[in-house]
Every structure is written in C-alpha cells, then in structure tokens.
Design a protein around this motif. Sequence first.
Motif, PDB file in Angstrom:
ATOM      1  N   ARG A  18     -15.463 -22.666  38.671  1.00 58.37           N
ATOM      2  CA  ARG A  18     -16.366 -23.542  37.928  1.00 58.37           C
ATOM      3  C   ARG A  18     -16.330 -24.967  38.492  1.00 58.37           C
ATOM      4  O   ARG A  18     -15.319 -25.659  38.372  1.00 58.37           O
ATOM      5  CB  ARG A  18     -15.973 -23.566  36.446  1.00 58.37           C
ATOM      6  CG  ARG A  18     -16.768 -24.545  35.615  1.00 58.37           C
ATOM      7  CD  ARG A  18     -16.076 -24.840  34.311  1.00 58.37           C
ATOM      8  NE  ARG A  18     -16.871 -25.777  33.527  1.00 58.37           N
ATOM      9  CZ  ARG A  18     -16.411 -26.439  32.460  1.00 58.37           C
ATOM     10  NH1 ARG A  18     -15.164 -26.244  32.066  1.00 58.37           N
ATOM     11  NH2 ARG A  18     -17.178 -27.281  31.805  1.00 58.37           N
ATOM     12  N   ASN A  74      -6.701 -28.616  25.405  1.00 60.64           N
ATOM     13  CA  ASN A  74      -7.883 -28.953  26.177  1.00 60.64           C
ATOM     14  C   ASN A  74      -9.034 -28.243  25.488  1.00 60.64           C
ATOM     15  O   ASN A  74      -9.264 -27.062  25.723  1.00 60.64           O
ATOM     16  CB  ASN A  74      -7.773 -28.500  27.631  1.00 60.64           C
ATOM     17  CG  ASN A  74      -8.986 -28.943  28.434  1.00 60.64           C
ATOM     18  OD1 ASN A  74     -10.031 -29.313  27.879  1.00 60.64           O
ATOM     19  ND2 ASN A  74      -8.861 -28.908  29.748  1.00 60.64           N
ATOM     20  N   GLY A  76     -12.095 -28.553  25.852  1.00 64.06           N
ATOM     21  CA  GLY A  76     -13.345 -28.448  26.611  1.00 64.06           C
ATOM     22  C   GLY A  76     -14.423 -29.292  25.941  1.00 64.06           C
ATOM     23  O   GLY A  76     -14.158 -30.375  25.415  1.00 64.06           O
ATOM     24  N   ALA A  77     -15.621 -28.756  25.921  1.00 61.83           N
ATOM     25  CA  ALA A  77     -16.748 -29.522  25.371  1.00 61.83           C
ATOM     26  C   ALA A  77     -16.637 -29.764  23.873  1.00 61.83           C
ATOM     27  O   ALA A  77     -17.224 -30.722  23.352  1.00 61.83           O
ATOM     28  CB  ALA A  77     -18.053 -28.798  25.679  1.00 61.83           C
ATOM     29  N   HIS A  80     -15.866 -33.238  22.327  1.00 62.86           N
ATOM     30  CA  HIS A  80     -16.868 -34.286  22.091  1.00 62.86           C
ATOM     31  C   HIS A  80     -17.711 -34.050  20.842  1.00 62.86           C
ATOM     32  O   HIS A  80     -18.574 -34.874  20.513  1.00 62.86           O
ATOM     33  CB  HIS A  80     -17.774 -34.383  23.321  1.00 62.86           C
ATOM     34  CG  HIS A  80     -17.034 -34.349  24.603  1.00 62.86           C
ATOM     35  ND1 HIS A  80     -16.079 -35.296  24.959  1.00 62.86           N
ATOM     36  CD2 HIS A  80     -17.053 -33.451  25.627  1.00 62.86           C
ATOM     37  CE1 HIS A  80     -15.581 -34.989  26.139  1.00 62.86           C
ATOM     38  NE2 HIS A  80     -16.131 -33.873  26.575  1.00 62.86           N
ATOM     39  N   SER A 102     -10.447 -33.349  34.117  1.00 56.62           N
ATOM     40  CA  SER A 102     -11.234 -34.464  34.677  1.00 56.62           C
ATOM     41  C   SER A 102     -10.990 -35.732  33.870  1.00 56.62           C
ATOM     42  O   SER A 102     -10.528 -35.689  32.729  1.00 56.62           O
ATOM     43  CB  SER A 102     -12.728 -34.104  34.635  1.00 56.62           C
ATOM     44  OG  SER A 102     -13.171 -33.994  33.277  1.00 56.62           O
ATOM     45  N   ILE A 104     -12.565 -37.894  31.705  1.00 55.26           N
ATOM     46  CA  ILE A 104     -13.807 -37.851  30.916  1.00 55.26           C
ATOM     47  C   ILE A 104     -14.431 -39.238  30.775  1.00 55.26           C
ATOM     48  O   ILE A 104     -15.645 -39.366  30.565  1.00 55.26           O
ATOM     49  CB  ILE A 104     -13.558 -37.226  29.522  1.00 55.26           C
ATOM     50  CG1 ILE A 104     -12.508 -38.009  28.732  1.00 55.26           C
ATOM     51  CG2 ILE A 104     -13.201 -35.749  29.645  1.00 55.26           C
ATOM     52  CD1 ILE A 104     -12.348 -37.551  27.280  1.00 55.26           C
ATOM     53  N   ARG A 107     -17.068 -40.049  33.464  1.00 55.13           N
ATOM     54  CA  ARG A 107     -18.171 -39.086  33.565  1.00 55.13           C
ATOM     55  C   ARG A 107     -19.329 -39.494  32.663  1.00 55.13           C
ATOM     56  O   ARG A 107     -19.433 -40.644  32.224  1.00 55.13           O
ATOM     57  CB  ARG A 107     -17.635 -37.667  33.257  1.00 55.13           C
ATOM     58  CG  ARG A 107     -16.552 -37.219  34.254  1.00 55.13           C
ATOM     59  CD  ARG A 107     -16.087 -35.799  33.999  1.00 55.13           C
ATOM     60  NE  ARG A 107     -17.167 -34.839  34.191  1.00 55.13           N
ATOM     61  CZ  ARG A 107     -17.068 -33.569  33.788  1.00 55.13           C
ATOM     62  NH1 ARG A 107     -15.957 -33.140  33.179  1.00 55.13           N
ATOM     63  NH2 ARG A 107     -18.083 -32.732  33.981  1.00 55.13           N
TER      64      ARG A 107
END
Length: 147
Positions: A18, A74, A76-77, A80, A102, A104, A107
Amino acid sequence: MTSILILNGPNLNLLGTRQPEVYGSTTLSDIEAQCNAVAAELGIGLSFAQSNAEGALVDRIHDARGTHDGLILNAGAYTHTSIALMDAISSTEIPTIELHLSNIHAREDFRHTSYIARVAVGVICGFGAHGYTLALHAMARHLKAAT
Ligand SMILES: O=C(O)[C@@H]1C=C(O)[C@@H](O)[C@H](O)C1
C-alpha cells in the motif's frame, strides 16, 4: 507480567504494497515479528491485532480492560473521524499511545485532526515501521514509571 496490546485499524493489513512511498515496504506481519522480538527483550507480554471495522476495534479496546496494561493504537483513518474510538479509550482508562507510520501533520489537512490524541498519553508518527518498536519502549517505560 506487563501486557501491551498493539491494535491496527483499516487498510494496515495492506502494508508492504500500500503506497510504499508513504507507508514503507514492511508488511504488518513483519512489524508484528519485530514487535514480538522487542517485547521478549523487554520482558513484556504482547498482543497484536488488526481490523478494518470500527466497531471491532472498539470491542478490542473494551476487551483489553483487565487483560492489558497499555494500548498502542494505529487507528488508520479512524484517527481523524472516530469519536467512538476516543470514547472507548476514555471508558477503559487504558494508557494509550497514538501511533502512525507517516507524519500525519505533514500530509493533507484532514489528517491533522486526531480524536485519539485527545485521550492518548503521547503520539508517535513519521518513523515508519520503527515507530512500533519506539512505541513499545515508550509504553514499557510509561507503565514502569506508573508503578
Ligand atoms: O500513517 C499511518 O499509519 C496512518 C495510516 C492510515 O491508514 C491513514 O489513514 C492515516 O491518516 C495515517
């Protein structure tokens, strides 16, 4: 024995293939193996899980109450967007480290919001797969200081 749960959210099962330019090329199973080795060095118990479902992640956090001393998440999305995960952490009062491969904050704007950070002991992001072992060391030290 101190026991830590590392919980991963959506799309992290795809690590390795990914967007390697963002998330690196290490697979989640390789990260798990690295974490197991560090946990053995630290003398701590480790559970490692992943789900693409928000409700399943909430259930894992609930289940960790009484079985784990610390949580490394973690999300992930869901980081947020998920008030449900924020509330699950608050409800179980398990010390939690928010983790991202990453950075964040470097980004897209929508990734700069974190509902998890509001209820976390601390945040580690931007160090790729190494962030997982950094978080293990940090949580082990946090739990030791709390005793
Ligand atoms: O860097 C990470 O590990 C996080 C992983 C994801 O899947 C993204 O949705 C987050 O925004 C960042």
